[in-house]
Structure formats: C-alpha cells, structure tokens
Design a protein around this motif. Structure first.
Motif, PDB file in Angstrom:
ATOM      1  N   ALA A  61       0.829  -1.200   0.000  1.00  0.00           N
ATOM      2  CA  ALA A  61       0.000   0.000   0.000  1.00  0.00           C
ATOM      3  C   ALA A  61       0.865   1.251   0.000  1.00  0.00           C
ATOM      4  O   ALA A  61       0.555   2.237  -0.690  1.00  0.00           O
ATOM      5  CB  ALA A  61      -0.917  -0.019   1.222  1.00  0.00           C
ATOM      6  N   THR A  62       1.957   1.233   0.760  1.00  0.00           N
ATOM      7  CA  THR A  62       2.866   2.384   0.771  1.00  0.00           C
ATOM      8  C   THR A  62       3.518   2.569  -0.588  1.00  0.00           C
ATOM      9  O   THR A  62       3.700   3.706  -1.060  1.00  0.00           O
ATOM     10  CB  THR A  62       3.947   2.198   1.848  1.00  0.00           C
ATOM     11  OG1 THR A  62       3.328   1.959   3.114  1.00  0.00           O
ATOM     12  CG2 THR A  62       4.833   3.431   1.950  1.00  0.00           C
ATOM     13  N   MET A  63       3.868   1.471  -1.223  1.00  0.00           N
ATOM     14  CA  MET A  63       4.421   1.546  -2.572  1.00  0.00           C
ATOM     15  C   MET A  63       3.435   2.239  -3.507  1.00  0.00           C
ATOM     16  O   MET A  63       3.801   3.141  -4.273  1.00  0.00           O
ATOM     17  CB  MET A  63       4.720   0.131  -3.082  1.00  0.00           C
ATOM     18  CG  MET A  63       5.123   0.043  -4.533  1.00  0.00           C
ATOM     19  SD  MET A  63       5.290  -1.694  -5.036  1.00  0.00           S
ATOM     20  CE  MET A  63       5.420  -1.510  -6.818  1.00  0.00           C
ATOM     21  N   LEU A  76      -0.983   8.075   5.140  1.00  0.00           N
ATOM     22  CA  LEU A  76      -1.021   6.653   5.491  1.00  0.00           C
ATOM     23  C   LEU A  76      -0.098   6.358   6.664  1.00  0.00           C
ATOM     24  O   LEU A  76      -0.481   5.661   7.621  1.00  0.00           O
ATOM     25  CB  LEU A  76      -0.621   5.804   4.284  1.00  0.00           C
ATOM     26  CG  LEU A  76      -0.633   4.285   4.514  1.00  0.00           C
ATOM     27  CD1 LEU A  76      -2.062   3.780   4.694  1.00  0.00           C
ATOM     28  CD2 LEU A  76       0.050   3.557   3.349  1.00  0.00           C
ATOM     29  N   LEU A  77       1.126   6.894   6.626  1.00  0.00           N
ATOM     30  CA  LEU A  77       2.116   6.553   7.643  1.00  0.00           C
ATOM     31  C   LEU A  77       1.893   7.287   8.958  1.00  0.00           C
ATOM     32  O   LEU A  77       2.282   6.780  10.018  1.00  0.00           O
ATOM     33  CB  LEU A  77       3.526   6.822   7.105  1.00  0.00           C
ATOM     34  CG  LEU A  77       3.894   6.046   5.843  1.00  0.00           C
ATOM     35  CD1 LEU A  77       5.362   6.209   5.516  1.00  0.00           C
ATOM     36  CD2 LEU A  77       3.534   4.572   5.970  1.00  0.00           C
ATOM     37  N   HIS A 102       3.467   0.077  11.228  1.00  0.00           N
ATOM     38  CA  HIS A 102       4.205  -0.683  10.210  1.00  0.00           C
ATOM     39  C   HIS A 102       5.240   0.185   9.499  1.00  0.00           C
ATOM     40  O   HIS A 102       5.610  -0.086   8.353  1.00  0.00           O
ATOM     41  CB  HIS A 102       3.215  -1.264   9.197  1.00  0.00           C
ATOM     42  CG  HIS A 102       2.101  -2.040   9.827  1.00  0.00           C
ATOM     43  ND1 HIS A 102       2.288  -3.290  10.384  1.00  0.00           N
ATOM     44  CD2 HIS A 102       0.793  -1.716  10.028  1.00  0.00           C
ATOM     45  CE1 HIS A 102       1.138  -3.719  10.877  1.00  0.00           C
ATOM     46  NE2 HIS A 102       0.221  -2.793  10.680  1.00  0.00           N
ATOM     47  N   ILE A 103       5.732   1.216  10.183  1.00  0.00           N
ATOM     48  CA  ILE A 103       6.624   2.180   9.556  1.00  0.00           C
ATOM     49  C   ILE A 103       7.879   1.526   8.991  1.00  0.00           C
ATOM     50  O   ILE A 103       8.365   1.900   7.924  1.00  0.00           O
ATOM     51  CB  ILE A 103       7.005   3.308  10.552  1.00  0.00           C
ATOM     52  CG1 ILE A 103       7.904   4.351   9.893  1.00  0.00           C
ATOM     53  CG2 ILE A 103       7.650   2.749  11.803  1.00  0.00           C
ATOM     54  CD1 ILE A 103       7.254   5.101   8.759  1.00  0.00           C
ATOM     55  N   PHE A 104       8.412   0.503   9.679  1.00  0.00           N
ATOM     56  CA  PHE A 104       9.630  -0.138   9.197  1.00  0.00           C
ATOM     57  C   PHE A 104       9.398  -0.777   7.824  1.00  0.00           C
ATOM     58  O   PHE A 104      10.203  -0.604   6.904  1.00  0.00           O
ATOM     59  CB  PHE A 104      10.107  -1.189  10.195  1.00  0.00           C
ATOM     60  CG  PHE A 104      10.611  -0.618  11.492  1.00  0.00           C
ATOM     61  CD1 PHE A 104      11.965  -0.403  11.700  1.00  0.00           C
ATOM     62  CD2 PHE A 104       9.737  -0.279  12.517  1.00  0.00           C
ATOM     63  CE1 PHE A 104      12.439   0.134  12.893  1.00  0.00           C
ATOM     64  CE2 PHE A 104      10.201   0.263  13.714  1.00  0.00           C
ATOM     65  CZ  PHE A 104      11.548   0.466  13.904  1.00  0.00           C
ATOM     66  N   VAL A 136      10.184  11.126  -2.796  1.00  0.00           N
ATOM     67  CA  VAL A 136       9.414   9.980  -2.302  1.00  0.00           C
ATOM     68  C   VAL A 136       9.324   9.897  -0.780  1.00  0.00           C
ATOM     69  O   VAL A 136       8.408   9.266  -0.253  1.00  0.00           O
ATOM     70  CB  VAL A 136       9.995   8.648  -2.841  1.00  0.00           C
ATOM     71  CG1 VAL A 136       9.908   8.600  -4.349  1.00  0.00           C
ATOM     72  CG2 VAL A 136      11.425   8.406  -2.348  1.00  0.00           C
ATOM     73  N   LEU A 137      10.251  10.504  -0.058  1.00  0.00           N
ATOM     74  CA  LEU A 137      10.246  10.371   1.397  1.00  0.00           C
ATOM     75  C   LEU A 137       9.406  11.485   2.010  1.00  0.00           C
ATOM     76  O   LEU A 137       9.774  12.655   1.942  1.00  0.00           O
ATOM     77  CB  LEU A 137      11.675  10.419   1.947  1.00  0.00           C
ATOM     78  CG  LEU A 137      11.835  10.040   3.417  1.00  0.00           C
ATOM     79  CD1 LEU A 137      11.435   8.580   3.636  1.00  0.00           C
ATOM     80  CD2 LEU A 137      13.273  10.273   3.882  1.00  0.00           C
ATOM     81  N   PRO A 138       8.281  11.148   2.639  1.00  0.00           N
ATOM     82  CA  PRO A 138       7.412  12.193   3.196  1.00  0.00           C
ATOM     83  C   PRO A 138       7.959  12.757   4.502  1.00  0.00           C
ATOM     84  O   PRO A 138       8.766  12.119   5.184  1.00  0.00           O
ATOM     85  CB  PRO A 138       6.094  11.446   3.443  1.00  0.00           C
ATOM     86  CG  PRO A 138       6.521  10.037   3.729  1.00  0.00           C
ATOM     87  CD  PRO A 138       7.719   9.792   2.833  1.00  0.00           C
ATOM     88  N   ASP A 139       7.522  13.931   4.831  1.00  0.00           N
ATOM     89  CA  ASP A 139       7.830  14.525   6.128  1.00  0.00           C
ATOM     90  C   ASP A 139       6.917  13.879   7.167  1.00  0.00           C
ATOM     91  O   ASP A 139       5.686  13.882   7.010  1.00  0.00           O
ATOM     92  CB  ASP A 139       7.595  16.030   6.072  1.00  0.00           C
ATOM     93  CG  ASP A 139       7.861  16.698   7.415  1.00  0.00           C
ATOM     94  OD1 ASP A 139       8.770  16.234   8.134  1.00  0.00           O
ATOM     95  OD2 ASP A 139       7.153  17.665   7.743  1.00  0.00           O
TER      96      ASP A 139
END
Length: 332
Positions: A80-82, A101-102, A109-111, A132-135
């Motif tokens: 889902a994160t992908m 989502l995160l 499930h952050i890892f 791609v890396l969110p704050d």
C-alpha cells in the motif's frame, strides 16, 4: 530510452500473484509448506499495492488492509505504501497519500512502509526519488530508518532481476540518499541479503552458499539482511536456524544485527508471531522484547560522520552490543 510518462504508466500494472511465486520466478527447491508461507509475503505486498491503487480513500484502504491476518498485515502495508508513493510521484498526484497513510493507520508498520517506498523507487525514474520520502513529524526512528527504503530497492532488484543482481552480482548505481552516496551500495546489499532468504526458500545451506559467492566486503551486509528476513518473515524451524547461525561463523554479529532490527520492527507493529520469537532467540540469543529494548537503548544521540549515516551508527552500536552479550555467555 522510455519517457518518464511511459515509465509511470507501467507502474499501474502490478505483477500477478502467480508472477511473484517462486516457481514463476525460477527459484529452486520443492514446493513445501514453508515455501507456501514465504510466497504469501510478496503476494501480500501485491494485494496491498492493488488496494492502494484502487482505494477511493484512506478509510477504504485501511479497512481492506485490516482484513489481512496480523502476521502478514505489515507486508500488505508495504504494498500500500508503494502504491501511495507512486501516486504521489505521478504528474497530477495529490502528493500526500504516503504521509497520511504513515501518520495514520500505517504508523505501526513504519519499518516495512519504508521498504514499500523502496519498491516504488525500483520503478520510478531516479529524478523523482528526491520526492518519495514524506515529512513525518513526531514519527519515531524517522528519518534514521528511512535507509530501509534503499534496502527495499535492493530487495526488489534482487527478487525481480535475480540473474543480474544475485547470479552476476551486479552493483546498482549509487545515489546520494540522505546525502550519503557512499553508503547507498551497503544499504542495497542489506536488501539483497533479505532477498536471498526468499530466492533460496529459507534453506540455510543454500543461503550460505549464495552469500559466499559475493565479494568478501559485501558479505557482512548480506548476512544482516538474511537475519532480518529469517526473523521477520520466518520460513524454517529451530534446527535450520541453528545451522544458519553456525554457517555465518565469525560474521554471526551481522546476522544477529539483522535479527534485532526485525525483532524491533515486529515489536513496534504489535504483532510478534511465534517464528519471530524463536528466530530471535536462536540468531541473537535473546527474546524479541529484549532485542527491542536493546535497539532503543543504543538509539540515543545518533550521528553520522564522513560517509557513515546515523543509521549505520545505530547498526554499529547494536552489532557491538550483540558481541558483548555473546562474550558474556554462549548463544543458546
């Protein structure tokens, strides 16, 4: 050379469940119960990806993911994160799906979510990687553990391009992730090590032989990835885990390091299957709870230096603590 828009269109075509199966990928070995279990890991990722692409809103996505059995749910969140990362990166994308989502249901499930970002990176044009890396304000272990995204990139390359990345041992081109281009290949190797656990169906002798075909300087990070996969994903019994620990020999601390990271991720998710508890005991000589405490105990004031990011400083401390504990008594 394909255009960026052409590459992005192909991103919407997730692999089928059969396509990620071991037989279709050409991974050797008989189809046993353990193989079926391990195959369910990438299949859960595919389901999560498809749901992430199709869901009308976050509520619907969360409800679908919650239907996955707890031991596999983190892998569905990877997918889902992908999907959210892909949608955020696409022209016209909303740009906040991954963050929402995160910071919401994906937090435990952050890892694995970082790994899902890495899966997206394996398909996105490199110029988009910087987005791609969110704050994630207030998120524990962020952005230190975002190196797991690079790990995920390495896993994806090894799983889907095994001939070049595993058999020919090709090194993917580096990238200045978090400003540390020199460390990028090492994080990639951690992901390749995780993939070896799947490529060789969790068979210790074959995994050991695969690691030893790589250059000596790459083996420590490969062993770390193997340890992480063995604890988080499972796939073999205690006797086989003992053989795996013995096969690692002097590089056992790397295997233990990966085991501790996986134990921390499992503990943080709130779901610790029996196989994770058993594997952590054999590979790291401690319980999942103790491994999680160890990881937190050495996480204070992490700093990078030179070509070493804070993530590697954390790994070094965990590795050394594992050595110290082993010197105080034999691993059970």
């Amino acid at each position: 050379m394909s255009t960026v828009l052409g590459a992005l269109r192909r991103l919407l075509l997730a692999p089928s469940l059969a396509e990620v199966g071991f037989a279709r990928r050409g991974f050797p070995g008989p189809h046993l119960a353990a193989t079926h279990w391990l195959e369910a890991v990438p299949q859960s990722v595919v389901c999560g990806f498809e749901w992430g692409i199709d869901a009308r809103d976050q509520w619907e996505l969360e409800r679908r993911l919650e239907l996955v059995e707890p031991a596999m749910r983190g892998f569905a969140y990877e997918g889902a994160t992908m999907a959210c990362t892909v949608l955020d990166a696409m022209p016209g994308g909303r740009g906040t799906r991954t963050r929402e989502l995160l910071l919401g249901p994906g937090r435990p499930h952050i890892f694995l979510a970082y790994i899902g970002i890495g899966f997206a990176m394996a398909r996105l044009p490199r110029p988009l990687w910087r987005t791609v890396l969110p704050d994630l304000p207030g998120m524990p272990y962020h952005p230190t553990m975002s190196w797991l995204a690079v790990d995920g990139y390495g896993f994806d390359r090894a799983y889907f391009d095994t001939g070049r990345i595993v058999d020919a041992q090709e090194r993917p081109k580096s990238y200045p992730w978090q400003g540390f281009a020199g460390y990028f290949p090492r994080a990639v190797d951690q992901g390749i090590g995780r993939a070896l656990w799947f490529v060789h169906s969790a068979r210790p002798a074959d995994v050991d032989a695969a690691v030893r075909r790589f250059a000596v300087d790459r083996r420590p990070d490969l062993w770390s990835g193997v340890g992480l996969a063995a604890v988080f994903a499972g796939g073999c019994g205690r006797e086989e885990l003992v053989r795996l620990r013995e096969a690692a020999g002097e590089e056992w601390p790397e295997l233990a390091l990966g085991a501790v990271f996986a134990a921390k991720a499992r503990a943080f998710s709130g779901t610790v299957p029996g196989h994770s508890e058993a594997a952590t005991e054999v590979l790291a000589g401690m319980s999942v709870r103790d491994a999680a405490v160890l990881a937190d105990d050495v996480a204070d004031d992490l700093r990078g230096s030179g070509d070493v990011p804070p993530y590697e400083a954390w790994r070094q401390r965990i590795r050394q603590r594992c050595r110290d504990l082993r010197s105080a008594g034999p691993v059970r």
